[in-house]
Design an enzyme around this catalytic site. Sequence first.
Site, PDB file in Angstrom:
ATOM      1  N   GLY A  56      -8.583 -17.716  25.398  1.00 30.48           N
ATOM      2  CA  GLY A  56      -8.574 -19.134  25.719  1.00 30.48           C
ATOM      3  C   GLY A  56      -7.725 -19.988  24.827  1.00 30.48           C
ATOM      4  O   GLY A  56      -8.067 -21.144  24.555  1.00 30.48           O
ATOM      5  N   THR A  57      -6.603 -19.464  24.377  1.00 31.50           N
ATOM      6  CA  THR A  57      -5.708 -20.256  23.540  1.00 31.50           C
ATOM      7  C   THR A  57      -4.280 -20.076  24.019  1.00 31.50           C
ATOM      8  O   THR A  57      -3.874 -18.977  24.400  1.00 31.50           O
ATOM      9  CB  THR A  57      -5.814 -19.869  22.053  1.00 31.50           C
ATOM     10  OG1 THR A  57      -4.846 -20.592  21.307  1.00 31.50           O
ATOM     11  CG2 THR A  57      -5.621 -18.370  21.837  1.00 31.50           C
ATOM     12  N   CYS A  91     -18.142 -37.024   3.173  1.00 34.81           N
ATOM     13  CA  CYS A  91     -18.033 -38.357   2.596  1.00 34.81           C
ATOM     14  C   CYS A  91     -16.628 -38.562   2.039  1.00 34.81           C
ATOM     15  O   CYS A  91     -16.118 -37.733   1.274  1.00 34.81           O
ATOM     16  CB  CYS A  91     -19.062 -38.550   1.486  1.00 34.81           C
ATOM     17  SG  CYS A  91     -18.969 -40.184   0.704  1.00 34.81           S
ATOM     18  N   CYS A 137     -24.012 -41.853  -1.644  1.00 33.03           N
ATOM     19  CA  CYS A 137     -23.263 -42.897  -2.345  1.00 33.03           C
ATOM     20  C   CYS A 137     -22.896 -44.076  -1.459  1.00 33.03           C
ATOM     21  O   CYS A 137     -22.240 -45.010  -1.910  1.00 33.03           O
ATOM     22  CB  CYS A 137     -21.992 -42.304  -2.950  1.00 33.03           C
ATOM     23  SG  CYS A 137     -20.698 -41.923  -1.742  1.00 33.03           S
ATOM     24  N   HIS A 149     -11.262 -24.687  12.093  1.00 34.17           N
ATOM     25  CA  HIS A 149     -10.988 -26.113  12.244  1.00 34.17           C
ATOM     26  C   HIS A 149     -12.215 -26.982  12.005  1.00 34.17           C
ATOM     27  O   HIS A 149     -12.236 -28.150  12.379  1.00 34.17           O
ATOM     28  CB  HIS A 149     -10.403 -26.386  13.630  1.00 34.17           C
ATOM     29  CG  HIS A 149      -8.992 -25.872  13.780  1.00 34.17           C
ATOM     30  ND1 HIS A 149      -8.355 -25.781  14.997  1.00 34.17           N
ATOM     31  CD2 HIS A 149      -8.118 -25.419  12.853  1.00 34.17           C
ATOM     32  CE1 HIS A 149      -7.140 -25.286  14.815  1.00 34.17           C
ATOM     33  NE2 HIS A 149      -6.978 -25.057  13.526  1.00 34.17           N
ATOM     34  N   CYS A 186     -17.447 -39.449  -2.149  1.00 34.69           N
ATOM     35  CA  CYS A 186     -17.949 -38.445  -3.099  1.00 34.69           C
ATOM     36  C   CYS A 186     -17.727 -37.013  -2.641  1.00 34.69           C
ATOM     37  O   CYS A 186     -17.961 -36.073  -3.411  1.00 34.69           O
ATOM     38  CB  CYS A 186     -19.432 -38.685  -3.391  1.00 34.69           C
ATOM     39  SG  CYS A 186     -20.547 -38.229  -2.030  1.00 34.69           S
ATOM     40  N   TYR A 232     -15.169 -39.413  18.328  1.00 33.75           N
ATOM     41  CA  TYR A 232     -15.933 -38.239  17.926  1.00 33.75           C
ATOM     42  C   TYR A 232     -17.409 -38.351  18.306  1.00 33.75           C
ATOM     43  O   TYR A 232     -18.060 -37.327  18.548  1.00 33.75           O
ATOM     44  CB  TYR A 232     -15.736 -37.960  16.432  1.00 33.75           C
ATOM     45  CG  TYR A 232     -14.436 -37.228  16.199  1.00 33.75           C
ATOM     46  CD1 TYR A 232     -14.359 -35.854  16.364  1.00 33.75           C
ATOM     47  CD2 TYR A 232     -13.272 -37.924  15.884  1.00 33.75           C
ATOM     48  CE1 TYR A 232     -13.163 -35.179  16.208  1.00 33.75           C
ATOM     49  CE2 TYR A 232     -12.068 -37.253  15.722  1.00 33.75           C
ATOM     50  CZ  TYR A 232     -12.022 -35.879  15.892  1.00 33.75           C
ATOM     51  OH  TYR A 232     -10.835 -35.211  15.754  1.00 33.75           O
ATOM     52  N   VAL A 249     -14.457 -26.548  17.520  1.00 35.08           N
ATOM     53  CA  VAL A 249     -15.354 -27.241  16.589  1.00 35.08           C
ATOM     54  C   VAL A 249     -16.708 -27.544  17.224  1.00 35.08           C
ATOM     55  O   VAL A 249     -17.558 -28.177  16.601  1.00 35.08           O
ATOM     56  CB  VAL A 249     -14.707 -28.560  16.097  1.00 35.08           C
ATOM     57  CG1 VAL A 249     -13.416 -28.278  15.345  1.00 35.08           C
ATOM     58  CG2 VAL A 249     -14.457 -29.536  17.245  1.00 35.08           C
TER      59      VAL A 249
END
Length: 287
Positions: free
Chosen positions: A226-227, A146, A191, A138, A149, A69, A113
């Site tokens: 585009g799908t 996180c 956290c 998506h 938390c 990613y 995304v």
Amino acid sequence: MPPSSDYTAFRAILRQSEHIVAIAGAGLSAASGIPTFRGSGGLWRSHDAASLATPRAFTENPSRVWQFYHMRREKARKVEPNAAHTALAVLAVPEHLRTIAPDAKFTLITQNVDGLSRAALSRTPGADERTAPIFEMHGRLFQTICTSCGDSRMNTNSPICPALAGTEAIVERHETEPDIPLDELPLCTRCSGLLRPGVVWFGETPHYLREIQEIVEKADLGLIVGTSSTVYPAAGYAADIREHGGKTAVFNLQDSEGDQDADFLFLGPCEETLPRALFAYGEQANP
């Protein structure tokens, strides 16, 4: 009857429409240089890229998934919205939408995304998401969640943490990926829990499903952009629109399963076909 490729006939339907919804997939961003990670070329360091987009993959190897990613984030940072993104953003300009569909409302539903649709919207004078919303079903590549938390926020840092810096180039040198310790991966500022990318992985529920279904049920024109219509639930929206009497127009690079059921089919790069269909031979009106 096979679908029509008549742009003039399409624009006549467009002008009569009252609820226009665009359903966008990876092909929308292809011209901007965003890989689809599906089909040919869908490998990353010898791994099936789709197999990395799962909760199980993250649990078993968060270092590998975060490197994947990170690479996607770095690539998305370097590209720009293309003409198809801009064409859809122009539909979000109320004054301009009235010139091509006087009584219409417009909504964009995207499976992407990369944030390029939202970037195009922010650069289009007069575009207003309050009247023409974007549903990123998506999730967002530059959002983090996180795992401890649940805190969620946008993070556009490059890199998102020091340990990921430069890992995107490792594959090009054919080197073994580093095994980054958990405490050096992206951590929550609240956290110190492990962060995960804010995207919807395979096996997880997409966002805004109830709101999207309500919009699809009202739509009298669906723009399928585009799908390949293979990932559900988005793949079923075109059928839903047709079932209640709406029209559908598919804009794809090549014919795919289900396209022959559409009312209109425009094959070719959507950055060329979509502006031509909406604005007559690609001549966009200035919003």
